[in-house]
Enzyme design. Structure first.
Site, PDB file in Angstrom:
ATOM      1  N   ASP A  58       1.019  -0.974   0.485  1.00 54.72           N
ATOM      2  CA  ASP A  58       0.268  -0.239   0.136  1.00 54.72           C
ATOM      3  C   ASP A  58       0.543   0.722  -0.157  1.00 54.72           C
ATOM      4  O   ASP A  58       1.874   1.235   0.870  1.00 54.72           O
ATOM      5  CB  ASP A  58      -0.900  -0.293   1.555  1.00 54.72           C
ATOM      6  CG  ASP A  58      -1.954   0.958   1.084  1.00 54.72           C
ATOM      7  OD1 ASP A  58      -1.846   2.024   0.818  1.00 54.72           O
ATOM      8  OD2 ASP A  58      -2.944   0.622   1.848  1.00 54.72           O
ATOM      9  N   SER A 138      -2.847  10.022 -16.780  1.00 56.17           N
ATOM     10  CA  SER A 138      -4.167   9.938 -17.800  1.00 56.17           C
ATOM     11  C   SER A 138      -4.570  10.407 -18.596  1.00 56.17           C
ATOM     12  O   SER A 138      -3.652  12.145 -18.752  1.00 56.17           O
ATOM     13  CB  SER A 138      -5.244  10.201 -16.884  1.00 56.17           C
ATOM     14  OG  SER A 138      -6.688  10.175 -17.210  1.00 56.17           O
ATOM     15  N   TYR A 151      -9.598  14.345  -9.486  1.00 52.23           N
ATOM     16  CA  TYR A 151      -9.105  13.316 -10.333  1.00 52.23           C
ATOM     17  C   TYR A 151      -7.720  13.710 -11.008  1.00 52.23           C
ATOM     18  O   TYR A 151      -6.357  13.245 -10.519  1.00 52.23           O
ATOM     19  CB  TYR A 151      -9.398  12.100 -11.021  1.00 52.23           C
ATOM     20  CG  TYR A 151      -9.530  10.721 -11.488  1.00 52.23           C
ATOM     21  CD1 TYR A 151      -8.640  10.013 -10.746  1.00 52.23           C
ATOM     22  CD2 TYR A 151      -8.551  11.278 -12.428  1.00 52.23           C
ATOM     23  CE1 TYR A 151      -8.156   8.717 -11.570  1.00 52.23           C
ATOM     24  CE2 TYR A 151      -7.822  10.004 -13.453  1.00 52.23           C
ATOM     25  CZ  TYR A 151      -7.078   9.205 -12.754  1.00 52.23           C
ATOM     26  OH  TYR A 151      -6.994   7.950 -13.548  1.00 52.23           O
ATOM     27  N   LYS A 155      -3.126  14.151 -11.357  1.00 49.71           N
ATOM     28  CA  LYS A 155      -2.663  13.428 -12.582  1.00 49.71           C
ATOM     29  C   LYS A 155      -1.961  14.121 -13.036  1.00 49.71           C
ATOM     30  O   LYS A 155      -0.347  14.754 -13.265  1.00 49.71           O
ATOM     31  CB  LYS A 155      -3.715  12.979 -13.629  1.00 49.71           C
ATOM     32  CG  LYS A 155      -4.087  12.017 -13.212  1.00 49.71           C
ATOM     33  CD  LYS A 155      -3.232  11.041 -12.541  1.00 49.71           C
ATOM     34  CE  LYS A 155      -3.666   9.196 -12.686  1.00 49.71           C
ATOM     35  NZ  LYS A 155      -2.782   8.431 -12.259  1.00 49.71           N
TER      36      LYS A 155
END
Length: 293
Positions: A58, A138, A151, A155
């Site tokens: 993790d 992304s 999100y 990125k």
């Protein structure tokens, strides 16, 4: 008879499923010894195979990262580290206004700070092996569409860190590459659609008026992407190319949608790009709210 060379090590985080699992398998097939970071023992059992050594990892837990660094440092065969593939990530599609600030912090812990921590821990080994860092960003790291603010924020930040790191460690012989997938048919897409649907039921009446149709449209568009997106194996092949190319590019896209969106982002003014993005999303709005969008 010339003995076969000792395989180099590649570390892949977020390898429990999707792009990470496909990448681990592709790199093992190409002869690397893959240290595949997974979250659970059952994921490790499913992934374990020739050339793949699963590790519980993790990236938000410092003790897991220390254990990974110790495993690399103490490799019994003294293998060089060819690449670190920072792939772990959490998908979120939520309007900026309604995403709780503590959730913003948690998202950045996974999608940005965890990658930085793993990279810091493994850079000495990467420098010794003249390896490379492959950061999985992304298309959202180039264009932030509606509900992608949290999100895409992680990125965009990962892309900036990648650019700085590339310029900092190039003299040490370490290359940094960013991979920007578009729609990829993985469990992540399904989780993103489920999260968006759950969010729609928690909006206040005022927020529902502002964002209800948008959230439903994003959920429908995401569900559609599970049909036309590229398979995880396609992304894995691009990542493997970034790992193995003698002179890798600084950025690779995955899928036609990612290539098209990043191209439009370079050539179109912001307002025109806004119109193109809105037009692409409009067919997914509930019929009663299309006229407003």
């Amino acid at each position: 008879m010339i003995p076969s060379p000792i395989p180099e090590i590649v570390i892949v985080t977020g390898a429990s499923s999707g792009i990470g699992a496909a990448t681990a398998r592709e790199l093992a097939r190409r002869g690397f010894h893959v240290l595949a970071g997974v979250r659970r023992d059952r994921d490790a059992d499913a992934l374990r195979g020739p050339g793949i050594e699963p590790l519980i990892l993790d990236i938000t837990h410092p003790e897991h990262i220390r254990a990974l660094a110790a495993r690399v440092q103490g490799d019994p065969q003294g293998r060089a580290v060819r690449a670190l593939v920072n792939n772990a990530g959490v998908p979120v599609n939520v309007p900026v206004e309604v995403f709780p600030i503590d959730e913003w912090r948690r998202l950045f812990e996974v999608n940005l700070f965890g990658h930085v921590a793993v990279t810091q821990a493994l850079l000495p080994a990467l420098v010794r092996g003249k390896g490379r860092v492959i950061n999985i960003s992304s298309v959202g790291g180039r264009v932030a569409m509606a509900t992608y603010g949290p999100y895409a924020g992680t990125k965009f930040a990962l892309e900036a860190v990648s650019d700085a790191l590339r310029r900092e460690i190039a003299p040490s012989g370490v290359q940094v590459v960013v991979v920007e997938p578009g729609a990829v048919r993985t469990e992540m897409l399904g989780r993103a659609a489920t999260t968006a649907q759950q969010l729609a039921s928690t909006l206040t009446p005022e927020q529902g008026q502002r964002y209800g149709g948008l959230v439903q449209a994003i959920a429908a568009q995401t569900a559609s992407a599970t049909e036309w997106g590229v398979p995880a194996e396609t992304a894995a092949q691009v990542i493997a190319r970034a790992v193995t190319a003698r002179k890798p590019r600084t950025r690779y896209t995955v899928g036609r949608d990612a290539a098209l969106v990043t191209f439009m982002a370079r050539i179109l003014p912001d307002r025109m790009l806004d119109c193109v993005v809105a037009a692409t999303l409009r067919p997914y709005f509930p019929k009663q709210s299309r006229s407003a969008h």
